[in-house]
Motif scaffolding. Structure first.
Motif, PDB file in Angstrom:
ATOM      1  N   ASP A 218       1.079  -1.219  -0.044  1.00 51.28           N
ATOM      2  CA  ASP A 218       0.290   0.381  -0.150  1.00 51.28           C
ATOM      3  C   ASP A 218       0.435   1.392  -0.530  1.00 51.28           C
ATOM      4  OD1 ASP A 218      -2.560  -1.357  -0.148  1.00 51.28           O
ATOM      5  OD2 ASP A 218      -2.012  -1.720   2.156  1.00 51.28           O
ATOM      6  N   ILE A 219       1.851   0.854   0.858  1.00 46.66           N
ATOM      7  CA  ILE A 219       2.760   2.250   0.683  1.00 46.66           C
ATOM      8  C   ILE A 219       3.198   2.035  -1.342  1.00 46.66           C
ATOM      9  CG2 ILE A 219       5.284   3.639   1.464  1.00 46.66           C
ATOM     10  CD1 ILE A 219       3.810   1.518   4.167  1.00 46.66           C
ATOM     11  N   ARG A 220       4.336   1.192  -0.874  1.00 36.37           N
ATOM     12  CA  ARG A 220       4.239   1.868  -2.502  1.00 36.37           C
ATOM     13  C   ARG A 220       3.561   2.669  -3.581  1.00 36.37           C
ATOM     14  NH1 ARG A 220       9.882  -0.212  -1.979  1.00 36.37           N
ATOM     15  NH2 ARG A 220       9.982  -2.019  -0.455  1.00 36.37           N
ATOM     16  N   ALA A 221       2.597   2.096  -3.041  1.00 30.73           N
ATOM     17  CA  ALA A 221       1.363   2.450  -4.914  1.00 30.73           C
ATOM     18  C   ALA A 221       1.587   4.411  -3.809  1.00 30.73           C
ATOM     19  CB  ALA A 221       0.057   2.060  -4.433  1.00 30.73           C
ATOM     20  N   MET A 222       1.772   4.738  -3.036  1.00 33.92           N
ATOM     21  CA  MET A 222       1.460   6.256  -2.204  1.00 33.92           C
ATOM     22  C   MET A 222       2.695   7.014  -3.170  1.00 33.92           C
ATOM     23  SD  MET A 222       1.204   6.186   1.638  1.00 33.92           S
ATOM     24  CE  MET A 222       0.048   5.564   2.375  1.00 33.92           C
ATOM     25  N   SER A 223       1.700   8.241  -4.098  1.00 35.22           N
ATOM     26  CA  SER A 223       2.882   9.408  -3.975  1.00 35.22           C
ATOM     27  C   SER A 223       3.602  10.273  -3.423  1.00 35.22           C
ATOM     28  CB  SER A 223       1.777  10.057  -5.232  1.00 35.22           C
ATOM     29  OG  SER A 223       1.610  11.819  -4.053  1.00 35.22           O
ATOM     30  N   ALA A 224       4.735  10.477  -3.355  1.00 42.14           N
ATOM     31  CA  ALA A 224       5.666  11.165  -2.313  1.00 42.14           C
ATOM     32  C   ALA A 224       4.770  11.813  -1.444  1.00 42.14           C
ATOM     33  CB  ALA A 224       6.522  12.188  -2.783  1.00 42.14           C
ATOM     34  N   ASP A 225       3.616  12.697  -2.386  1.00 41.97           N
ATOM     35  CA  ASP A 225       2.982  13.512  -1.460  1.00 41.97           C
ATOM     36  C   ASP A 225       1.718  13.131  -0.459  1.00 41.97           C
ATOM     37  OD1 ASP A 225       3.815  15.836  -2.804  1.00 41.97           O
ATOM     38  OD2 ASP A 225       2.639  16.491  -3.836  1.00 41.97           O
ATOM     39  N   GLN A 226       1.581  11.770  -0.866  1.00 42.93           N
ATOM     40  CA  GLN A 226       0.506  11.365  -0.027  1.00 42.93           C
ATOM     41  C   GLN A 226       1.035  10.381   0.882  1.00 42.93           C
ATOM     42  OE1 GLN A 226      -0.973   8.025  -2.930  1.00 42.93           O
ATOM     43  NE2 GLN A 226      -2.539   9.585  -3.648  1.00 42.93           N
ATOM     44  N   MET A 227       3.040  10.026   0.874  1.00 41.31           N
ATOM     45  CA  MET A 227       3.317   9.470   2.233  1.00 41.31           C
ATOM     46  C   MET A 227       3.609  10.639   3.054  1.00 41.31           C
ATOM     47  SD  MET A 227       6.675   7.116   0.085  1.00 41.31           S
ATOM     48  CE  MET A 227       5.996   6.428  -1.067  1.00 41.31           C
TER      49      MET A 227
ATOM     50  N   GLU B 233       3.015   0.562  16.904  1.00 39.00           N
ATOM     51  CA  GLU B 233       2.337   0.878  15.645  1.00 39.00           C
ATOM     52  C   GLU B 233       3.220   1.719  14.382  1.00 39.00           C
ATOM     53  OE1 GLU B 233      -1.441  -1.177  15.151  1.00 39.00           O
ATOM     54  OE2 GLU B 233      -1.053  -2.670  15.765  1.00 39.00           O
ATOM     55  N   ALA B 234       2.117   2.874  15.244  1.00 37.79           N
ATOM     56  CA  ALA B 234       2.194   3.871  14.470  1.00 37.79           C
ATOM     57  C   ALA B 234       3.978   4.347  14.253  1.00 37.79           C
ATOM     58  CB  ALA B 234       1.768   5.044  15.095  1.00 37.79           C
ATOM     59  N   ARG B 235       4.502   4.034  15.378  1.00 34.30           N
ATOM     60  CA  ARG B 235       5.872   4.513  15.012  1.00 34.30           C
ATOM     61  C   ARG B 235       6.919   3.722  14.197  1.00 34.30           C
ATOM     62  NH1 ARG B 235       7.690   3.051  20.196  1.00 34.30           N
ATOM     63  NH2 ARG B 235       9.011   0.862  19.019  1.00 34.30           N
ATOM     64  N   ARG B 236       6.374   2.136  14.129  1.00 36.53           N
ATOM     65  CA  ARG B 236       7.006   1.894  12.935  1.00 36.53           C
ATOM     66  C   ARG B 236       6.663   2.077  11.460  1.00 36.53           C
ATOM     67  NH1 ARG B 236       7.883  -4.232  15.518  1.00 36.53           N
ATOM     68  NH2 ARG B 236       9.779  -3.879  17.113  1.00 36.53           N
ATOM     69  N   ASP B 237       4.918   2.376  11.496  1.00 36.32           N
ATOM     70  CA  ASP B 237       4.766   2.850   9.833  1.00 36.32           C
ATOM     71  C   ASP B 237       5.178   3.734   9.660  1.00 36.32           C
ATOM     72  OD1 ASP B 237       2.442   0.972   9.965  1.00 36.32           O
ATOM     73  OD2 ASP B 237       0.889   1.923  10.407  1.00 36.32           O
ATOM     74  N   ILE B 238       5.576   4.773  10.391  1.00 39.21           N
ATOM     75  CA  ILE B 238       6.256   5.549  10.103  1.00 39.21           C
ATOM     76  C   ILE B 238       7.870   5.331   9.716  1.00 39.21           C
ATOM     77  CG2 ILE B 238       7.085   8.144  11.187  1.00 39.21           C
ATOM     78  CD1 ILE B 238       4.671   8.517  13.010  1.00 39.21           C
ATOM     79  N   ALA B 239       8.610   4.202  10.549  1.00 36.58           N
ATOM     80  CA  ALA B 239       9.360   4.311   9.287  1.00 36.58           C
ATOM     81  C   ALA B 239       9.559   4.159   8.718  1.00 36.58           C
ATOM     82  CB  ALA B 239      10.787   3.608  10.235  1.00 36.58           C
ATOM     83  N   ARG B 240       8.767   2.729   8.292  1.00 30.08           N
ATOM     84  CA  ARG B 240       8.543   2.266   6.914  1.00 30.08           C
ATOM     85  C   ARG B 240       8.309   2.963   6.061  1.00 30.08           C
ATOM     86  NH1 ARG B 240       4.773  -0.660   8.758  1.00 30.08           N
ATOM     87  NH2 ARG B 240       6.046  -3.149   9.890  1.00 30.08           N
ATOM     88  N   ILE B 241       7.521   3.705   6.007  1.00 30.59           N
ATOM     89  CA  ILE B 241       7.609   5.349   5.528  1.00 30.59           C
ATOM     90  C   ILE B 241       8.069   5.905   4.779  1.00 30.59           C
ATOM     91  CG2 ILE B 241       5.869   7.085   4.510  1.00 30.59           C
ATOM     92  CD1 ILE B 241       3.452   5.745   6.297  1.00 30.59           C
ATOM     93  N   LYS B 242       9.008   6.261   5.680  1.00 24.33           N
ATOM     94  CA  LYS B 242      10.058   6.445   5.652  1.00 24.33           C
ATOM     95  C   LYS B 242      10.986   5.946   4.907  1.00 24.33           C
ATOM     96  CE  LYS B 242      10.121  10.560   9.090  1.00 24.33           C
ATOM     97  NZ  LYS B 242      10.642  11.409  10.614  1.00 24.33           N
TER      98      LYS B 242
END
Length: 68
Positions: free
Chosen positions: A8-17, A48-57
Motif C-alpha cells: 500500500d505504501i509503495r503505491a502512494m505518491s511522495a505527497d501521499q507519503m 505500530e504508529a512508530r513503525r509505520d512512520i519508519a516504514r513509510i520513510k
C-alpha cells in the motif's frame, strides 16, 4: 488505523507519503497524551504508529534513490 502494508505504501505518491507521516505523527502525539493521562486502551498502537512512520520513510528514501 491498522498497520500499513508495504504494498500500500509503495503505491502512494511522495505527497501521499508525506501526508501519511504527518497524520501518524499527530496520532502518535495524541496517543502519548492518552498514555500519560491513563486513557490509552490499546498500548500497542504506539509501537505500530512508530513503525509505520519508519516504514513509510524507508520506502520514500528507496524511491528517491531509485530516481537518481
Amino acid at each position: 488505523m491498522a498497520e500499513m502494508k508495504t504494498a500500500d505504501i509503495r503505491a502512494m505518491s511522495a505527497d501521499q507519503m508525506d501526508d501519511a507521516v504527518l497524520n501518524l505523527k499527530k496520532e502518535r502525539f495524541n496517543l502519548r497524551f492518552q498514555r500519560a493521562t491513563g486513557q490509552l486502551e490499546n498500548t500497542s498502537r504506539l509501537r505500530e504508529a512508530r513503525r509505520d512512520i519508519a516504514r513509510i520513510k524507508t520506502i520514500a528514501a528507496q524511491k528517491r534513490d531509485a530516481k537518481k
